[in-house]
Design a protein around this motif. Structure first.
Motif, PDB file in Angstrom:
ATOM      1  N   GLU A 171      21.890  48.543  43.786  1.00  0.00           N
ATOM      2  CA  GLU A 171      22.704  49.066  44.138  1.00  0.00           C
ATOM      3  C   GLU A 171      24.371  48.600  43.852  1.00  0.00           C
ATOM      4  OE1 GLU A 171      24.270  48.122  48.459  1.00  0.00           O
ATOM      5  OE2 GLU A 171      23.720  50.217  48.080  1.00  0.00           O
ATOM      6  N   ARG A 172      24.722  49.159  43.113  1.00  0.00           N
ATOM      7  CA  ARG A 172      25.770  48.698  42.539  1.00  0.00           C
ATOM      8  C   ARG A 172      28.028  48.878  43.083  1.00  0.00           C
ATOM      9  NH1 ARG A 172      25.104  45.805  37.195  1.00  0.00           N
ATOM     10  NH2 ARG A 172      23.076  45.210  37.620  1.00  0.00           N
ATOM     11  N   VAL A 173      28.912  48.211  43.101  1.00  0.00           N
ATOM     12  CA  VAL A 173      30.177  48.996  43.405  1.00  0.00           C
ATOM     13  C   VAL A 173      31.209  49.927  42.324  1.00  0.00           C
ATOM     14  CG1 VAL A 173      32.220  48.758  44.499  1.00  0.00           C
ATOM     15  CG2 VAL A 173      30.279  46.835  44.697  1.00  0.00           C
ATOM     16  N   GLY A 174      31.206  50.982  43.005  1.00  0.00           N
ATOM     17  CA  GLY A 174      31.870  51.723  41.928  1.00  0.00           C
ATOM     18  C   GLY A 174      33.295  51.968  42.052  1.00  0.00           C
ATOM     19  N   GLN A 175      33.840  53.759  40.888  1.00  0.00           N
ATOM     20  CA  GLN A 175      34.801  53.474  41.122  1.00  0.00           C
ATOM     21  C   GLN A 175      35.676  53.553  43.184  1.00  0.00           C
ATOM     22  OE1 GLN A 175      36.310  57.691  40.225  1.00  0.00           O
ATOM     23  NE2 GLN A 175      38.058  57.232  39.960  1.00  0.00           N
ATOM     24  N   GLY A 176      36.578  52.609  43.128  1.00  0.00           N
ATOM     25  CA  GLY A 176      37.405  52.923  44.820  1.00  0.00           C
ATOM     26  C   GLY A 176      36.621  51.792  45.961  1.00  0.00           C
ATOM     27  N   GLY A 177      35.290  51.502  45.651  1.00  0.00           N
ATOM     28  CA  GLY A 177      34.955  50.624  45.947  1.00  0.00           C
ATOM     29  C   GLY A 177      32.990  50.795  46.841  1.00  0.00           C
ATOM     30  N   ALA A 178      33.263  51.814  46.280  1.00  0.00           N
ATOM     31  CA  ALA A 178      31.738  53.377  46.198  1.00  0.00           C
ATOM     32  C   ALA A 178      30.902  52.924  46.097  1.00  0.00           C
ATOM     33  CB  ALA A 178      32.218  54.581  46.420  1.00  0.00           C
ATOM     34  N   LEU A 179      29.769  52.392  46.916  1.00  0.00           N
ATOM     35  CA  LEU A 179      28.319  51.824  46.484  1.00  0.00           C
ATOM     36  C   LEU A 179      27.850  53.062  45.561  1.00  0.00           C
ATOM     37  CD1 LEU A 179      27.520  49.685  49.206  1.00  0.00           C
ATOM     38  CD2 LEU A 179      28.592  49.297  46.769  1.00  0.00           C
ATOM     39  N   PHE A 180      26.985  52.891  45.070  1.00  0.00           N
ATOM     40  CA  PHE A 180      26.459  53.864  44.150  1.00  0.00           C
ATOM     41  C   PHE A 180      25.014  53.263  43.466  1.00  0.00           C
ATOM     42  CE2 PHE A 180      27.893  52.650  40.458  1.00  0.00           C
ATOM     43  CZ  PHE A 180      27.579  51.852  39.288  1.00  0.00           C
ATOM     44  N   ARG A 181      23.901  53.499  43.074  1.00  0.00           N
ATOM     45  CA  ARG A 181      22.142  53.688  42.710  1.00  0.00           C
ATOM     46  C   ARG A 181      22.011  53.664  40.978  1.00  0.00           C
ATOM     47  NH1 ARG A 181      16.838  55.367  45.144  1.00  0.00           N
ATOM     48  NH2 ARG A 181      16.721  53.000  44.508  1.00  0.00           N
ATOM     49  N   ILE A 185      31.379  56.369  30.510  1.00  0.00           N
ATOM     50  CA  ILE A 185      30.354  55.253  29.046  1.00  0.00           C
ATOM     51  C   ILE A 185      31.144  54.511  29.213  1.00  0.00           C
ATOM     52  CG2 ILE A 185      29.536  55.978  26.358  1.00  0.00           C
ATOM     53  CD1 ILE A 185      29.590  59.390  27.095  1.00  0.00           C
ATOM     54  N   VAL A 186      32.545  54.053  28.782  1.00  0.00           N
ATOM     55  CA  VAL A 186      33.497  52.971  28.730  1.00  0.00           C
ATOM     56  C   VAL A 186      34.030  52.700  30.049  1.00  0.00           C
ATOM     57  CG1 VAL A 186      35.310  52.013  26.823  1.00  0.00           C
ATOM     58  CG2 VAL A 186      33.230  53.053  25.990  1.00  0.00           C
ATOM     59  N   GLY A 187      34.228  51.743  30.693  1.00  0.00           N
ATOM     60  CA  GLY A 187      35.208  50.849  31.883  1.00  0.00           C
ATOM     61  C   GLY A 187      34.491  49.577  32.174  1.00  0.00           C
ATOM     62  N   PRO A 188      35.379  48.821  33.018  1.00  0.00           N
ATOM     63  CA  PRO A 188      34.629  47.513  33.721  1.00  0.00           C
ATOM     64  C   PRO A 188      33.255  48.060  33.910  1.00  0.00           C
ATOM     65  CG  PRO A 188      36.403  48.387  34.753  1.00  0.00           C
ATOM     66  CD  PRO A 188      36.107  49.721  34.167  1.00  0.00           C
ATOM     67  N   ARG A 189      32.211  46.869  33.393  1.00  0.00           N
ATOM     68  CA  ARG A 189      30.742  46.693  34.127  1.00  0.00           C
ATOM     69  C   ARG A 189      30.950  46.902  35.469  1.00  0.00           C
ATOM     70  NH1 ARG A 189      26.764  48.796  32.331  1.00  0.00           N
ATOM     71  NH2 ARG A 189      25.427  47.387  33.180  1.00  0.00           N
ATOM     72  N   PRO A 190      30.014  47.592  36.388  1.00  0.00           N
ATOM     73  CA  PRO A 190      29.353  47.881  37.469  1.00  0.00           C
ATOM     74  C   PRO A 190      28.682  46.586  38.409  1.00  0.00           C
ATOM     75  CG  PRO A 190      28.155  48.890  36.538  1.00  0.00           C
ATOM     76  CD  PRO A 190      28.751  49.094  35.412  1.00  0.00           C
ATOM     77  N   GLU A 191      29.390  46.011  39.155  1.00  0.00           N
ATOM     78  CA  GLU A 191      28.670  44.459  39.523  1.00  0.00           C
ATOM     79  C   GLU A 191      27.697  44.868  40.813  1.00  0.00           C
ATOM     80  OE1 GLU A 191      28.194  41.937  39.208  1.00  0.00           O
ATOM     81  OE2 GLU A 191      29.551  41.535  36.813  1.00  0.00           O
ATOM     82  N   ARG A 192      27.263  44.041  41.617  1.00  0.00           N
ATOM     83  CA  ARG A 192      26.161  44.123  42.612  1.00  0.00           C
ATOM     84  C   ARG A 192      27.670  43.902  43.765  1.00  0.00           C
ATOM     85  NH1 ARG A 192      21.157  40.797  41.120  1.00  0.00           N
ATOM     86  NH2 ARG A 192      20.710  41.664  43.304  1.00  0.00           N
ATOM     87  N   PRO A 193      27.337  44.596  45.314  1.00  0.00           N
ATOM     88  CA  PRO A 193      28.057  44.631  46.102  1.00  0.00           C
ATOM     89  C   PRO A 193      28.416  43.054  46.706  1.00  0.00           C
ATOM     90  CG  PRO A 193      26.447  46.116  46.227  1.00  0.00           C
ATOM     91  CD  PRO A 193      25.934  45.193  45.227  1.00  0.00           C
ATOM     92  N   ARG A 209      40.546  45.163  41.451  1.00  0.00           N
ATOM     93  CA  ARG A 209      41.997  46.340  40.564  1.00  0.00           C
ATOM     94  C   ARG A 209      41.099  47.266  39.606  1.00  0.00           C
ATOM     95  NH1 ARG A 209      47.647  45.498  36.758  1.00  0.00           N
ATOM     96  NH2 ARG A 209      47.636  47.704  36.920  1.00  0.00           N
ATOM     97  N   ARG A 210      39.689  46.401  38.843  1.00  0.00           N
ATOM     98  CA  ARG A 210      38.460  47.103  38.211  1.00  0.00           C
ATOM     99  C   ARG A 210      38.348  47.787  38.907  1.00  0.00           C
ATOM    100  NH1 ARG A 210      33.799  45.198  38.334  1.00  0.00           N
ATOM    101  NH2 ARG A 210      33.818  43.979  35.911  1.00  0.00           N
ATOM    102  N   HIS A 211      38.484  48.383  39.679  1.00  0.00           N
ATOM    103  CA  HIS A 211      37.725  49.803  40.822  1.00  0.00           C
ATOM    104  C   HIS A 211      38.418  50.936  40.392  1.00  0.00           C
ATOM    105  CE1 HIS A 211      35.333  46.620  43.085  1.00  0.00           C
ATOM    106  NE2 HIS A 211      34.752  46.595  41.782  1.00  0.00           N
ATOM    107  N   GLU A 212      39.516  50.854  39.546  1.00  0.00           N
ATOM    108  CA  GLU A 212      40.771  51.962  39.340  1.00  0.00           C
ATOM    109  C   GLU A 212      39.574  52.928  38.703  1.00  0.00           C
ATOM    110  OE1 GLU A 212      44.259  51.410  38.217  1.00  0.00           O
ATOM    111  OE2 GLU A 212      44.520  49.906  38.987  1.00  0.00           O
ATOM    112  N   ILE A 213      39.170  53.073  38.312  1.00  0.00           N
ATOM    113  CA  ILE A 213      38.342  53.682  37.209  1.00  0.00           C
ATOM    114  C   ILE A 213      36.582  54.122  37.728  1.00  0.00           C
ATOM    115  CG2 ILE A 213      40.320  54.293  35.796  1.00  0.00           C
ATOM    116  CD1 ILE A 213      38.435  52.790  33.797  1.00  0.00           C
ATOM    117  N   PRO A 214      35.944  54.495  37.795  1.00  0.00           N
ATOM    118  CA  PRO A 214      34.370  54.988  37.623  1.00  0.00           C
ATOM    119  C   PRO A 214      34.485  53.350  36.553  1.00  0.00           C
ATOM    120  CG  PRO A 214      34.774  56.832  37.149  1.00  0.00           C
ATOM    121  CD  PRO A 214      36.460  55.997  37.194  1.00  0.00           C
TER     122      PRO A 214
END
Length: 457
Positions: free
Chosen positions: A312-322, A377-385, A400-405
């Motif tokens: 589980e990681r934190v994605g765009q807008g703070g949404a969680l995804f696998r 493909i390019v963007g801030p690396r996702p971190e764990r919640p 703010r790093r969660h503005e984009i996927p």
């Protein structure tokens, strides 16, 4: 686990349903300016033909209608992805003509590329110059008319001045010297405290921050709320600020400002980034499939089951995804330690899989997340919640790093290392958001290849 989303409250949903039809279309990216621009482009295509040939147009392979439709659609796409349909801040509007010239010429180059690839012609050669002139002047004229209609409908911007008395007095004098054509001063204060209350009390549409040291007081709040409510916030630039090499300065009544936006990447550019990455992924898909199959077999042999690792990681807008990757660590590697950051020579990594991690080929399955829209493909690396929550408490503006996927690779990954402090990585991530372009993405991808080959992790 399904991707977590945040639904709007029922009252907001009901309110959205009662909004005017055009407002709801605006939310989906449609603008009346698009209709006006279509009219301009059609005139730019048809007028030269009428001047040169009257009503007796020469025969051509195919039909004029589909050819001209391609030209119009390509230019509309160039205008959209170039940001010409983003809602403008009313103070300090940048000159429109140079902006439209670059977008029109970009669309023209795309049409020329299509002609080269399809061995067909869409615009007669002698019509190129008049088309570019009419389209550029017409599209820029549409924006000028739009600005005047907005001014007539909404009135001049209502400005709240924020700063020490000397700065406020100077700014008021500059604005009054414009005889109300620029903005109407509706209030002033020497503090950012209760800024939203003062904005509401004075019915202000814009806020001018005139003194130094106020940026930290308004970010992330109330700046984020102001943006959501359509209230423009501008910071005056001092002589010291220019040492930072700032770009995109706006002139308001002779004074230099920058527009403050919590969200750096406009919707149109974010969608262009998505289209750009999917096109590139489609081109390399056969290679990805072959390499992925070979790596799957290798991990199955040296690490056993499961081959894939889901987390589980934190994605765009703070949404969680696998997020998925090839498994390179021992099973239950964090059973005793809990969530910890990876380190150089991490003992949890399977020896035969170290090269996969050092070359970052273990990230290849994340293309699945890219196709689902959960990652770029390019963007801030996702971190764990759990790590994200910790960093957000320690580092101002981390969310703010969660503005984009999040991305498979990013500027922080080619500039930093595994041991680089998260606050410094955040600086690279925000620099990427503010300065994004397709060229920057290509540079990061090429640098990623070099980092992988040199093992500079």
């Amino acid at each position: 686990m399904a991707r977590t989303t945040r639904s709007a409250p029922p009252e907001q949903t009901l309110e959205a349903g009662r909004r005017p039809f055009l407002s709801r279309l605006n939310d989906r990216g449609f603008r009346l300016l698009m209709v006006a621009d279509v009219g301009v482009l059609v005139v730019a295509l048809v007028a030269p033909m009428l001047v040169r040939n009257g009503l007796s147009w020469p025969a051509r392979p195919g039909n004029y209608l589909p050819a001209y439709t391609v030209v119009v659609v390509v230019h509309l796409a160039a205008y959209y992805f170039g940001g010409l349909y983003e809602r403008e801040q009313r103070l300090g509007n940048r000159p429109m003509l140079p902006w439209v010239v670059s977008m029109t010429f970009g669309g023209f180059l795309l049409v020329a590329l299509f002609e080269l690839l399809t061995q067909a012609y869409y615009v007669p050669r002698l019509n190129f110059a008049p088309f570019l002139v009419i389209a550029t002047l017409g599209v820029a004229g549409n924006r000028r008319i739009s600005r005047r209609l907005r001014l007539k409908h909404e009135g001049p911007p209502r400005v709240l001045l924020v700063g020490v008395p000397d700065d406020v007095n100077v700014a008021r004098a500059h604005l009054l010297a414009e005889t109300g054509r620029i903005a109407q001063v509706v209030g002033e204060t020497n503090s950012t405290r209760d800024l939203l209350h003062r904005v509401d009390k004075n019915e202000a549409t814009d806020v001018l921050l005139l003194s130094t040291g106020t940026l930290e007081e308004v970010y992330p709040e109330p700046l984020t709320t102001c943006e959501r409510r359509g209230i423009g916030v501008h910071q005056r630039i001092s002589a010291r600020d220019t040492l930072l090499g700032l770009e995109g300065l706006r002139e308001i009544a002779g004074m230099p400002f920058v527009a403050l936006r919590p969200h750096a990447l406009p919707v149109s550019r974010a969608r262009f980034k998505r289209a750009f990455e999917l096109t590139g992924l489609l081109l390399v898909l056969p290679i990805v499939v072959v390499v992925g199959a070979l790596l799957t077999a290798y991990v199955r042999v040296v690490a056993g089951k499961p081959v894939l690792f889901w987390q589980e990681r934190v994605g765009q807008g703070g949404a969680l995804f696998r997020m998925v990757k090839f498994r390179t660590m021992q099973l239950e590697a964090e059973q005793e330690t809990g969530a910890v950051l990876a380190v150089v020579e991490d003992p949890r990594i399977i020896r035969a899989c170290r090269w996969l991690r050092s070359t970052r080929l273990d990230e290849l399955p994340q293309l699945y997340n890219v196709l689902r829209g959960e990652m770029s493909i390019v963007g801030p690396r996702p971190e764990r919640p759990e790590l994200t929550s910790h960093f957000e408490q320690l580092i101002a503006g981390y969310a703010r790093r969660h503005e984009i996927p999040p991305g498979m690779t990013g500027l922080a990954q080619i500039k930093g290392r595994y041991h680089t402090d998260p606050a410094y990585k955040l600086g690279h991530d925000l620099h990427y958001l503010v300065n994004w372009s397709p060229v920057l993405d290509l540079q990061i991808l090429l640098r990623t290849v070099w980092v992988v080959l040199a093992r500079k992790l």
